[in-house]
Design an enzyme around this catalytic site. Sequence first.
Site, short mmCIF file in Angstrom:
data_model
loop_
_atom_site.label_atom_id
_atom_site.label_comp_id
_atom_site.label_asym_id
_atom_site.label_seq_id
_atom_site.Cartn_x
_atom_site.Cartn_y
_atom_site.Cartn_z
N ILE A 267 0.83 -1.19 0.00
CA ILE A 267 0.00 0.00 0.00
C ILE A 267 0.88 1.25 0.00
O ILE A 267 1.66 1.48 0.93
CB ILE A 267 -0.95 0.03 1.22
CG1 ILE A 267 -1.71 -1.29 1.32
CG2 ILE A 267 -1.92 1.20 1.10
CD1 ILE A 267 -2.46 -1.69 0.06
N LYS A 268 0.73 2.03 -1.04
CA LYS A 268 1.52 3.25 -1.20
C LYS A 268 0.77 4.41 -0.56
O LYS A 268 -0.38 4.70 -0.92
CB LYS A 268 1.75 3.50 -2.69
CG LYS A 268 2.96 4.35 -3.02
CD LYS A 268 3.20 4.33 -4.53
CE LYS A 268 4.45 5.10 -4.90
NZ LYS A 268 4.62 5.15 -6.37
#
Length: 225
Positions: free
Chosen positions: A89-90
């Site tokens: 997850i960025k």
Amino acid sequence: MKFFIDTANLEEIQEAQKLGVLDGVTTNPSLVAKIANAGSISYDDFKEHIRKICEIVDGPVSAEVISLKTDEMIVEGEELAKIHENVVIKVPITVDGIRAIKHFSNQGIKTNATLAFSPSQALLAAKAGATYVSPFVGRLDDISTDGMMLIEQIVHMFRNYAIETQVIVASVRHPGHVVESAMLGADVATIPFNVISQLVKHPLTDLGLQRFMQDAQVIQKAEKV
């Protein structure tokens, strides 16, 4: 050093994968927008696109949240994490982003703290438990600031305290960025497809190959005689 490709284009990912040196993929909303057929893409289509990337590359695939509030980032990130075990997850390095990173870290969800432009941002993200932190060297170079100096500072800080957060050199513009990243000890360089293509090229290699081929023709002619 690991090589990630910085793109959402499936064809580019497949071509890079054929080289046998690809370790992962990073995407962002801008890169996803480039592959949208009609200028927009539904969220379900976006998730399906990330799933397709995960099928091509057996490695980390960064998918960025588009929400700005912590609670919304958490909901979105947890949904993205369900797509595939390799999804990372960025999250942008903001106050809300740091809170979200801490939550994801507590839940065992891998994160990529993005849009890092200072050592303090990288350190804070690492303290929150980010799996990766992504300093953007090219964008710093664009404003006449030494982007690679930031990499040197972050790598040095993390080594001082044996911090496990990995440094992903992002916003790579040319092969020099990749080589300097390796020399400084960065963990990963995430590289656009065109720069990956440039890594293998050198004019002297082309000239040498041309000479070899000319000499090979002479050898073949001599054999016929």
